[in-house]
Design a protein around this motif. Sequence first.
Motif, short mmCIF file in Angstrom:
data_model
loop_
_atom_site.label_atom_id
_atom_site.label_comp_id
_atom_site.label_asym_id
_atom_site.label_seq_id
_atom_site.Cartn_x
_atom_site.Cartn_y
_atom_site.Cartn_z
N ILE A 1 0.95 -1.25 0.15
CA ILE A 1 0.08 0.03 0.03
C ILE A 1 0.88 1.26 0.11
N ALA A 2 0.68 2.07 -1.09
CA ALA A 2 1.50 3.32 -1.13
C ALA A 2 1.46 4.15 0.14
N GLY A 3 2.77 4.95 0.37
CA GLY A 3 2.47 5.95 1.36
C GLY A 3 1.96 7.26 0.82
N TYR A 4 1.62 8.06 1.67
CA TYR A 4 1.18 9.32 1.21
C TYR A 4 1.42 10.60 2.16
N GLU A 5 1.26 11.73 1.92
CA GLU A 5 1.46 12.83 2.70
C GLU A 5 0.33 13.76 2.33
N VAL A 6 -0.48 14.39 3.13
CA VAL A 6 -1.47 15.27 3.00
C VAL A 6 -1.45 16.43 3.85
N VAL A 7 -1.57 17.55 3.46
CA VAL A 7 -1.30 19.02 4.28
C VAL A 7 -2.56 19.76 3.93
N ASN A 8 -3.16 20.16 5.11
CA ASN A 8 -4.37 20.93 5.19
C ASN A 8 -3.85 22.37 5.86
#
Length: 114
Positions: A49-56
């Motif tokens: 499962i690919a990693g991710y980075e999300v910024v709000n």
Amino acid sequence: MTMPLGQTVSVEIGHKFQDLGLTVGADAQIALEESAASDAGAGGADQPIAGYEVVNVFAEYKPRKMENLTVRAEINNLFDETYAARGTYGQEFAVVVPLYEPGRSVKLMATLNF
């Protein structure tokens, strides 16, 4: 069968400018790649499962002369990351297309308490 969540990191930061009635802040969710396949007999998971980075980010304004009013602007998924949240089932199977989260979104809200 379970959902392999893997390792995640969450970071939040905010600052309040008291004299201006302004608060600004941001948060980030970082999910590391999950490469441990589940037991093949329990469904045959076959891909990482690919990693991710999300910024709000957000800014919130409360004018001094109208303390019951709040105006808030948000930008969610600031960098328009394509990802499926870790709790989304089936990402470890090549034959399942995951349900991706929305891309960048902008929200403007005004709240008046009375």
